[in-house]
Every structure is written in structure tokens, then in C-alpha cells.
Enzyme design. Structure first.
Site, PDB file in Angstrom:
ATOM      1  N   GLU A  25       0.816  -1.227   0.000  1.00  0.00           N
ATOM      2  CA  GLU A  25       0.000   0.000   0.000  1.00  0.00           C
ATOM      3  C   GLU A  25       0.846   1.272   0.000  1.00  0.00           C
ATOM      4  O   GLU A  25       2.053   1.222   0.261  1.00  0.00           O
ATOM      5  CB  GLU A  25      -0.920   0.009   1.220  1.00  0.00           C
ATOM      6  CG  GLU A  25      -0.161   0.012   2.536  1.00  0.00           C
ATOM      7  CD  GLU A  25      -0.995   0.537   3.703  1.00  0.00           C
ATOM      8  OE1 GLU A  25      -1.502   1.670   3.617  1.00  0.00           O
ATOM      9  OE2 GLU A  25      -1.118  -0.195   4.701  1.00  0.00           O
ATOM     10  N   LYS A 159      -4.067  -2.447  14.634  1.00  0.00           N
ATOM     11  CA  LYS A 159      -3.561  -1.625  15.745  1.00  0.00           C
ATOM     12  C   LYS A 159      -4.482  -1.677  16.945  1.00  0.00           C
ATOM     13  O   LYS A 159      -5.705  -1.729  16.803  1.00  0.00           O
ATOM     14  CB  LYS A 159      -3.409  -0.184  15.285  1.00  0.00           C
ATOM     15  CG  LYS A 159      -2.103   0.060  14.576  1.00  0.00           C
ATOM     16  CD  LYS A 159      -2.026   1.444  14.027  1.00  0.00           C
ATOM     17  CE  LYS A 159      -3.165   1.799  13.148  1.00  0.00           C
ATOM     18  NZ  LYS A 159      -3.295   1.243  11.889  1.00  0.00           N
TER      19      LYS A 159
HETATM   20  N1  PSU Z   1      -2.042   0.968   9.707  1.00  0.00           N
HETATM   21  C1  PSU Z   1      -0.952   1.740   9.940  1.00  0.00           C
HETATM   22  N2  PSU Z   1      -0.808   2.898   9.290  1.00  0.00           N
HETATM   23  C2  PSU Z   1      -1.725   3.304   8.392  1.00  0.00           C
HETATM   24  C3  PSU Z   1      -2.859   2.477   8.137  1.00  0.00           C
HETATM   25  C4  PSU Z   1      -2.976   1.327   8.833  1.00  0.00           C
HETATM   26  O1  PSU Z   1      -0.117   1.392  10.724  1.00  0.00           O
HETATM   27  O2  PSU Z   1      -1.537   4.382   7.825  1.00  0.00           O
HETATM   28  C5  PSU Z   1      -3.831   2.855   7.072  1.00  0.00           C
HETATM   29  C6  PSU Z   1      -3.975   1.643   6.132  1.00  0.00           C
HETATM   30  O3  PSU Z   1      -3.827   2.105   4.810  1.00  0.00           O
HETATM   31  C7  PSU Z   1      -5.375   1.153   6.401  1.00  0.00           C
HETATM   32  C8  PSU Z   1      -6.083   2.447   6.747  1.00  0.00           C
HETATM   33  O4  PSU Z   1      -5.948   0.517   5.295  1.00  0.00           O
HETATM   34  O5  PSU Z   1      -5.131   3.128   7.569  1.00  0.00           O
HETATM   35  C9  PSU Z   1      -7.388   2.236   7.473  1.00  0.00           C
HETATM   36  O6  PSU Z   1      -8.032   3.477   7.611  1.00  0.00           O
HETATM   37  P1  PSU Z   1      -9.596   3.553   7.976  1.00  0.00           P
HETATM   38  O7  PSU Z   1      -9.703   3.052   9.380  1.00  0.00           O
HETATM   39  O8  PSU Z   1      -9.950   5.007   7.826  1.00  0.00           O
HETATM   40  O9  PSU Z   1     -10.306   2.682   6.956  1.00  0.00           O
END
Ligand code: PSU
Ligand code: MN
Length: 308
Positions: A25, A159
Site C-alpha cells: 500500500e 492496531k
Molecule cells: N495501519 C498503519 N498505518 C496506516 C494504516 C494502517 O499502521 O496508515 C492505514 C492503512 O492504509 C489502512 C487504513 O488501510 O489506515 C485504514 O483506515 P480507515 O480506518 O480510515 O479505513
């Protein structure tokens, strides 16, 4: 379909020859870490995939297409441009039409991986069910996209800023397999365990490759999760992280941060509160996960070759 994706030469060659490829990603580059750690980490992640015997394909959006397999100049652009929108599933069409840069989350990256025919993707932590989702309904589109894109997602769980128990419940409802590689517990990104068990545990990668084949041969839609924890040496203490996260959540609430901004906000707050220890752990887990994903991609390519 092909005109929507701009596949890098090395990735295109590997795919044509049925060699292993790992999709990656770009939200973590644009929003996850500060410069220059983000660019250096992106390159180190790619190296870990290569060391495992697979070809890395870092994904993003640019000029009305998915880029699948960024070169180092493109990675540098994503690391330095600033203000690149975070693109999840719902944002893909508008950003493709707008023609600008887009940083792909897990959800939108696996859309591109599926289009390109890459069955393995790596990230450190997936999105999940946020704490307080009963009120806010904040559940990452990553989870729903796992039911739509036929891609195995290798990760160190999610996380602990999230509600990991509810995340696992939601994955069960959606019918997404969750397989621990050599670990009983669903990992918690910086920490080795969330305190919740992986529904499955498998201790060798050919067995995981065979399980993926089984899922797909049965005609089930979507992908699967393969979890692998951060190393003991790099892991952070759960109790301490719990305290730091509680403070970061309170600060986010006080600042009125919500929606897609919440994940980057919390990551930054936790990094500041731990004086960079969380960013160091983040880098370590991104790299160790990428290595496992590379090894899984090799095992899956071997299985496909044997079955031909
Ligand atoms: N985990 C991390 N750093 C990030 C993300 C996840 O340690 O930047 C990002 C990933 O791209 C994940 C996104 O798909 O956050 C999820 O965001 P949301 O909860 O808004 O869908
Ligand atoms: Mn959300």
C-alpha cells in the site's frame, strides 16, 4: 480493465512468468510515517520482499490510473508531495476521474492487486472496527473489501487503537478466514498479542497456500488474512501502549477528529507520546510482515506450478 492499471515493467514480467509478487500500500508512505523515514521504510519493505524471493509492487493512484509497482522516483513523490488524499474503496472512482495522486489504503490497494492478478498483499496493520463503533459506526472499509477482492492479506493484525475483539467478530460475520502463521493470538501491530485467538493456526506456508487455494476453489469470494506478530525484540509493552492509546483517543475526541482522519491522527499522537518508539516498531513490523508475505507468495506460486 488493463487500461486502468499501469503495471511496472519488473512486476509485469514477473506476473507473465507466474513468478511471486507481493502488493504493497501507499497510505503508510503518505500518511503513516514522516519524511524521510517513510521513503526509507518503503524501500526497506521492498527489499524484504525481494530477499524472500518475490517482486514488490507498491500501489498508488496517479494520472487516472492505478500504478502497480512504483519506481523509486514515484515512491519519493508519494513520500514528499504532502496532502495526497487517502483513498479507500469508495474514493477510487472519483480519484481516477480527477487524475490526481491518491494514497491507497489496504482496501483500495487490494482492489488494484486483484485487477493486476496479484494474490498476496502485505501491510503492518489492517483497518478494523474502531472503539466506540456502536455509537460512531466507524468500521474500516478494509474489512468489507476483504469479501470482494481475491487477495491474501498478510499483516501483524490490527492496531490496538481499534477494538480487536469486535474486529475479529466482524471478520467472522463476513466469512473472512483468519490464519495465524506460527502464532495462537491475533497480533496487535506494535504488540505481540491482542489477547484474542486467531480462529486458525498453521505453522507452515505451504499449508497456508493450500488453505487459500481451498477457499478459492470452493468458489468463496474475497480473500483471507494471514497474521504474523512483530518480533519479541521489537515489540512494545501492551500495558504501556494501552495507556498511551487511551490518552491519544481522548485527545482525538477533544479535537473533534473523526472519519478517515482518525487513524493518521492517532498514529501521530502515539508516535509523539512514545518519543518515536512506536514509529520504530512500526518500521520493524512493516519489514517483518513483508518478508513473510514474500515467503507466502513464493509458496503460493510453487503450489500453482505443482498443480499445473
Ligand atoms: N495501519 C498503519 N498505518 C496506516 C494504516 C494502517 O499502521 O496508515 C492505514 C492503512 O492504509 C489502512 C487504513 O488501510 O489506515 C485504514 O483506515 P480507515 O480506518 O480510515 O479505513
Ligand atoms: Mn473509518
Amino acid at each position: 480493465m488493463k487500461q486502468l492499471i499501469d503495471v511496472g515493467e519488473e512486476v509485469a514480467d514477473a506476473l507473465a512468468e507466474h513468478r511471486p509478487v507481493v502488493a504493497l500500500e501507499s497510505t503508510v508512505i503518505a500518511h503513516g510515517l514522516p519524511y524521510p523515514a517513510n521513503a526509507e521504510t518503503a524501500i526497506a519493505i521492498e527489499k524484504a520482499v525481494r530477499d524472500a524471493g518475490a517482486v514488490p509492487a507498491t500501489i498508488g493512484l496517479a494520472r487516472g490510473k492505478f500504478v502497480v509497482g512504483m519506481d523509486s522516483a514515484q515512491i519519493e513523490e508519494f513520500a514528499t508531495a504532502g496532502r495526497i488524499p487517502k483513498v479507500s474503496s469508495r474514493d477510487i472512482g472519483p480519484v481516477l476521474a480527477g487524475g490526481g495522486l491518491g494514497a491507497t489504503t489496504v482496501a483500495s490497494s487490494i482492489v488494484a492487486a486483484d485487477l493486476a492478478g496479484i494474490p498476496v498483499f502485505s501491510t503492518a496493520g489492517i483497518g478494523g472496527v474502531h472503539r466506540g463503533a456502536g455509537e460512531t459506526f466507524d468500521i474500516s472499509a478494509d474489512l468489507v473489501q476483504f469479501t470482494r477482492s481475491r487477495v491474501a492479506v498478510v499483516c501483524a493484525g490490527a492496531k490496538s487503537i481499534l477494538d480487536l475483539g469486535l474486529t475479529l467478530e466482524y471478520l467472522e460475520t463476513l466469512g473472512v478466514p483468519v490464519m495465524g502463521y506460527r502464532c495462537d493470538d491475533f497480533p496487535a501491530f506494535y504488540c505481540r498479542s491482542s489477547g484474542f485467538a486467531n480462529p486458525q493456526r498453521l505453522d507452515d506456508l505451504p499449508a497456508i497456500a493450500a488453505a487459500l487455494r481451498g477457499h478459492w476453489d470452493a468458489g468463496l469470494p474475497g480473500g483471507a488474512l494471514v497474521t504474523h506478530p512483530i518480533s519479541e525484540a521489537d515489540a512494545l509493552d501492551s500495558d504501556h501502549m494501552e495507556q498511551v492509546i487511551a490518552e491519544a483517543l481522548a485527545a482525538a475526541e477533544a479535537a473533534g477528529v473523526r472519519g478517515p482522519a482518525i487513524t493518521p491522527y492517532l498514529m501521530k499522537a502515539v508516535s509523539q507520546a512514545t518519543e518515536g518508539a512506536s514509529a520504530t516498531a512500526n518500521r520493524a513490523v512493516l519489514i517483518s510482515t513483508a518478508r513473510v508475505a514474500g515467503e507466502l507468495a513464493v509458496a503460493y506460486a510453487d503450489l500453482n506450478r505443482e498443480q499445473q
